[in-house]
Design an enzyme around this catalytic site. Structure first.
Site, PDB file in Angstrom:
ATOM      1  N   ALA A  63       0.843  -1.197   0.000  1.00 24.64           N
ATOM      2  CA  ALA A  63       0.000   0.000   0.000  1.00 24.64           C
ATOM      3  C   ALA A  63       0.879   1.249   0.000  1.00 24.64           C
ATOM      4  O   ALA A  63       2.079   1.195   0.268  1.00 24.64           O
ATOM      5  CB  ALA A  63      -0.914  -0.008   1.218  1.00 24.64           C
ATOM      6  N   GLY A 108       0.021  -5.194   0.813  1.00 23.80           N
ATOM      7  CA  GLY A 108      -1.125  -5.162  -0.089  1.00 23.80           C
ATOM      8  C   GLY A 108      -0.831  -5.786  -1.434  1.00 23.80           C
ATOM      9  O   GLY A 108      -1.735  -6.306  -2.095  1.00 23.80           O
ATOM     10  N   GLU A 111      -1.331  -9.397  -0.887  1.00 20.38           N
ATOM     11  CA  GLU A 111      -2.771  -9.593  -0.692  1.00 20.38           C
ATOM     12  C   GLU A 111      -3.504  -9.572  -2.031  1.00 20.38           C
ATOM     13  O   GLU A 111      -4.483 -10.305  -2.217  1.00 20.38           O
ATOM     14  CB  GLU A 111      -3.308  -8.532   0.264  1.00 20.38           C
ATOM     15  CG  GLU A 111      -2.873  -8.788   1.707  1.00 20.38           C
ATOM     16  CD  GLU A 111      -3.142  -7.624   2.641  1.00 20.38           C
ATOM     17  OE1 GLU A 111      -3.800  -7.830   3.673  1.00 20.38           O
ATOM     18  OE2 GLU A 111      -2.678  -6.509   2.345  1.00 20.38           O
ATOM     19  N   GLU A 131       3.382  -5.840   7.400  1.00 21.60           N
ATOM     20  CA  GLU A 131       2.676  -4.723   8.020  1.00 21.60           C
ATOM     21  C   GLU A 131       3.017  -4.555   9.498  1.00 21.60           C
ATOM     22  O   GLU A 131       2.983  -3.439  10.037  1.00 21.60           O
ATOM     23  CB  GLU A 131       1.158  -4.906   7.852  1.00 21.60           C
ATOM     24  CG  GLU A 131       0.646  -4.716   6.438  1.00 21.60           C
ATOM     25  CD  GLU A 131       0.653  -6.001   5.626  1.00 21.60           C
ATOM     26  OE1 GLU A 131      -0.004  -6.028   4.572  1.00 21.60           O
ATOM     27  OE2 GLU A 131       1.292  -6.994   6.045  1.00 21.60           O
TER      28      GLU A 131
END
Length: 259
Positions: A63, A108, A111, A131
């Site tokens: 992210a 992310g 993911e 994270e």
């Protein structure tokens, strides 16, 4: 066509191509463009299978931390659901999907790869959920999809430590399904995706719905779902063509219409 994410279609294969240099960070714009590309891939009749690809150097490094670093709890609470739903749109494409992973697929980015049916990685790939090193946890599905893929104990180890996982270990524990030379990643993904071009598209969609739906419920409910979807195939032209071809010519020679 988005600024950073595009759906490219060639020979029946759709490629959702991320192109936000240098690391394909998933800011809000990229997430929404992923959503739009996935919806288009799902709806187009000329797309039989889908590759998610970040280019030859990096899949997606995560992210956009700069975008979220100063957000308050109230602001993130309002946005967190859309983070998940954008990526889930990829998971819900009713066609075979594969992530072609080069370089980093972290946070992310991994993911996003988890939303595909299959993951093919270069032997230089680094994957993981780091994270925790930022004082948070995965928020785009990592705490749910990763344990389902590799088991809760291994997932907890990776999420608690935040460590990067090399391609060979990722293959061994099931985070990726195939490892090839970096220059061969996209070609390997196209070979896998190409198997499904001009195939029985409704059967592929039903198989995906049965598997994914069954994983979200108990065995008995999953078997009922399978039974319903199996019966529904007898309303398709492909079932008639496939079984007639089997009787006349043996297996693997049917020509399907996708209807």
């Amino acid at each position: 066509m988005g600024e950073f994410v595009k759906l490219e279609v060639e020979d029946g294969i759709g490629t959702i191509r991320l192109d936000r240099p240098p690391m394909n960070a998933l800011n809000r714009q990229v997430q929404e463009e992923i959503r739009a590309a996935a919806l288009e891939a799902a709806q187009r009749d000329d797309v039989y299978s889908v590759i998610v690809y970040g280019g030859p150097k990096v899949f997606a490094a995560g992210a956009d931390i700069k975008e979220m670093a100063e957000l308050t709890y109230a602001e993130m609470a309002a946005r967190a659901g859309s983070f998940q739903s954008a990526l889930r749109t990829v998971e819900e494409i009713p066609k075979p999907t594969v992530a072609a992973v080069t370089g980093y697929a972290l946070g992310g980015g991994f993911e996003l790869a988890l939303c595909a049916d299959r993951r093919i990685a270069g032997d230089n790939a680094k994957v993981g959920q780091p994270e925790i090193l930022l004082g948070v946890i995965p928020g785009m599905g990592g705490t749910q999809r990763l344990p389902r893929l590799i088991g809760p104990s291994r997932a907890k180890d990776l999420i608690y430590t935040g460590r990067f996982v090399g391609a060979e270990e990722a293959l061994r524990i099931g985070m990726v399904d195939e490892v090839v030379a970096p220059d061969d990643v996209y070609g390997a993904a196209r070979r896998w995706a190409g198997q499904f071009v001009n195939g029985p598209v409704r059967a592929y969609a039903a198989a995906k719905a049965a598997i994914d739906g069954g994983l979200d419920t108990d065995l008995g409910s999953g078997l009922k779902l399978e039974s319903q979807l199996f019966a529904a195939m007898f309303a398709t032209e492909d079932q008639k063509a496939g079984m007639a071809s089997f009787i006349e010519n043996g297996p693997g020679k049917a020509e399907f219409s996708g209807r």
